[in-house]
Design a protein around this motif. Structure first.
Motif, mmCIF file in Angstrom:
data_model
loop_
_atom_site.group_PDB
_atom_site.id
_atom_site.type_symbol
_atom_site.label_atom_id
_atom_site.label_comp_id
_atom_site.label_asym_id
_atom_site.label_seq_id
_atom_site.Cartn_x
_atom_site.Cartn_y
_atom_site.Cartn_z
ATOM 1 N N ASP A 21 -7.611 84.436 22.634
ATOM 2 C CA ASP A 21 -8.731 84.707 21.737
ATOM 3 C C ASP A 21 -8.293 84.747 20.276
ATOM 4 O O ASP A 21 -9.037 84.365 19.387
ATOM 5 C CB ASP A 21 -9.385 86.046 22.087
ATOM 6 N N ASP A 22 -7.105 85.256 20.043
ATOM 7 C CA ASP A 22 -6.614 85.410 18.680
ATOM 8 C C ASP A 22 -5.162 84.960 18.651
ATOM 9 O O ASP A 22 -4.426 85.168 19.615
ATOM 10 C CB ASP A 22 -6.730 86.876 18.266
ATOM 11 N N TRP A 23 -4.753 84.349 17.566
ATOM 12 C CA TRP A 23 -3.388 83.845 17.467
ATOM 13 C C TRP A 23 -2.942 83.841 16.016
ATOM 14 O O TRP A 23 -3.755 83.933 15.105
ATOM 15 C CB TRP A 23 -3.276 82.441 18.068
ATOM 16 N N ARG A 24 -1.643 83.767 15.820
ATOM 17 C CA ARG A 24 -1.094 83.696 14.470
ATOM 18 C C ARG A 24 0.264 83.013 14.514
ATOM 19 O O ARG A 24 0.974 83.074 15.505
ATOM 20 C CB ARG A 24 -0.971 85.078 13.835
ATOM 21 N N CYS A 25 0.599 82.360 13.413
ATOM 22 C CA CYS A 25 1.907 81.741 13.235
ATOM 23 C C CYS A 25 2.686 82.587 12.238
ATOM 24 O O CYS A 25 2.193 82.856 11.144
ATOM 25 C CB CYS A 25 1.762 80.318 12.716
ATOM 26 N N GLU A 26 3.846 83.001 12.624
ATOM 27 C CA GLU A 26 4.659 83.869 11.774
ATOM 28 C C GLU A 26 6.014 83.217 11.513
ATOM 29 O O GLU A 26 6.707 82.816 12.440
ATOM 30 C CB GLU A 26 4.851 85.216 12.464
ATOM 31 N N TRP A 27 6.380 83.126 10.230
ATOM 32 C CA TRP A 27 7.662 82.554 9.823
ATOM 33 C C TRP A 27 8.742 83.615 9.979
ATOM 34 O O TRP A 27 8.615 84.728 9.490
ATOM 35 C CB TRP A 27 7.596 82.089 8.378
ATOM 36 N N MET A 28 9.812 83.274 10.689
ATOM 37 C CA MET A 28 10.967 84.160 10.835
ATOM 38 C C MET A 28 12.110 83.527 10.053
ATOM 39 O O MET A 28 12.701 82.530 10.492
ATOM 40 C CB MET A 28 11.358 84.307 12.302
ATOM 41 N N ASN A 29 12.384 84.077 8.895
ATOM 42 C CA ASN A 29 13.374 83.502 7.991
ATOM 43 C C ASN A 29 14.773 83.483 8.611
ATOM 44 O O ASN A 29 15.544 82.556 8.379
ATOM 45 C CB ASN A 29 13.385 84.280 6.675
ATOM 46 N N GLN A 30 15.099 84.489 9.422
ATOM 47 C CA GLN A 30 16.436 84.536 10.013
ATOM 48 C C GLN A 30 16.681 83.392 10.986
ATOM 49 O O GLN A 30 17.812 82.974 11.187
ATOM 50 C CB GLN A 30 16.669 85.878 10.694
ATOM 51 N N TYR A 31 15.613 82.882 11.616
ATOM 52 C CA TYR A 31 15.751 81.745 12.536
ATOM 53 C C TYR A 31 15.320 80.425 11.901
ATOM 54 O O TYR A 31 15.625 79.365 12.425
ATOM 55 C CB TYR A 31 14.920 81.989 13.793
ATOM 56 N N ARG A 32 14.528 80.526 10.843
ATOM 57 C CA ARG A 32 13.993 79.372 10.127
ATOM 58 C C ARG A 32 13.045 78.542 11.002
ATOM 59 O O ARG A 32 13.060 77.315 10.977
ATOM 60 C CB ARG A 32 15.108 78.524 9.537
ATOM 61 N N TYR A 33 12.215 79.252 11.778
ATOM 62 C CA TYR A 33 11.191 78.640 12.621
ATOM 63 C C TYR A 33 9.915 79.462 12.526
ATOM 64 O O TYR A 33 9.934 80.627 12.155
ATOM 65 C CB TYR A 33 11.637 78.601 14.095
ATOM 66 N N TYR A 34 8.801 78.827 12.926
ATOM 67 C CA TYR A 34 7.520 79.524 13.063
ATOM 68 C C TYR A 34 7.336 79.939 14.515
ATOM 69 O O TYR A 34 7.580 79.161 15.429
ATOM 70 C CB TYR A 34 6.362 78.612 12.648
ATOM 71 N N PHE A 35 6.878 81.169 14.711
ATOM 72 C CA PHE A 35 6.647 81.707 16.037
ATOM 73 C C PHE A 35 5.144 81.865 16.226
ATOM 74 O O PHE A 35 4.467 82.458 15.387
ATOM 75 C CB PHE A 35 7.334 83.058 16.197
ATOM 76 N N LEU A 36 4.623 81.316 17.331
ATOM 77 C CA LEU A 36 3.199 81.402 17.653
ATOM 78 C C LEU A 36 2.990 82.589 18.581
ATOM 79 O O LEU A 36 3.518 82.620 19.689
ATOM 80 C CB LEU A 36 2.727 80.107 18.316
#
Length: 72
Positions: A55-70
Motif C-alpha cells: 500500500d505504501d512504499w519509499r526509496c531510501e538512499w543509504m550512503n554507506q552502501y551507495r544504493y537505494y533501498f525499497l
C-alpha cells in the motif's frame, strides 16, 4: 522440589519467548529491493503499488552502501 522449579521456570521462559518472537510492530517495513538508480527504485515501487503488493512504499538512499533501498 528443585527439579520441579527448574522445569516450571523453563516452561515460563519458553512461553514468554514464543509470544515475543511472533510479535512485530504494526509499522514494520519490509525491504523489497536494492537499486543503483533512484528511477529504477521508483519504477519498481510504483509497479508494486499498482499490482497491490503493498500500500505504501519509499526509496531510501543509504550512503554507506551507495544504493537505494525499497521499503514497503
Amino acid at each position: 522440589m528443585r527439579k520441579a522449579r527448574a522445569v516450571l521456570v523453563s516452561a515460563v521462559l519458553a512461553t514468554g519467548m514464543s509470544l515475543s518472537l511472533g510479535a512485530a510492530p504494526a509499522h514494520a517495513e519490509t525491504l523489497n529491493g536494492i537499486y543503483r538508480d533512484y528511477s529504477e527504485c521508483q519504477r519498481v515501487g510504483s509497479y508494486g503499488d499498482d499490482q497491490g503488493w503493498w500500500d505504501d512504499w519509499r526509496c531510501e538512499w543509504m550512503n554507506q552502501y551507495r544504493y537505494y533501498f525499497l521499503y514497503s
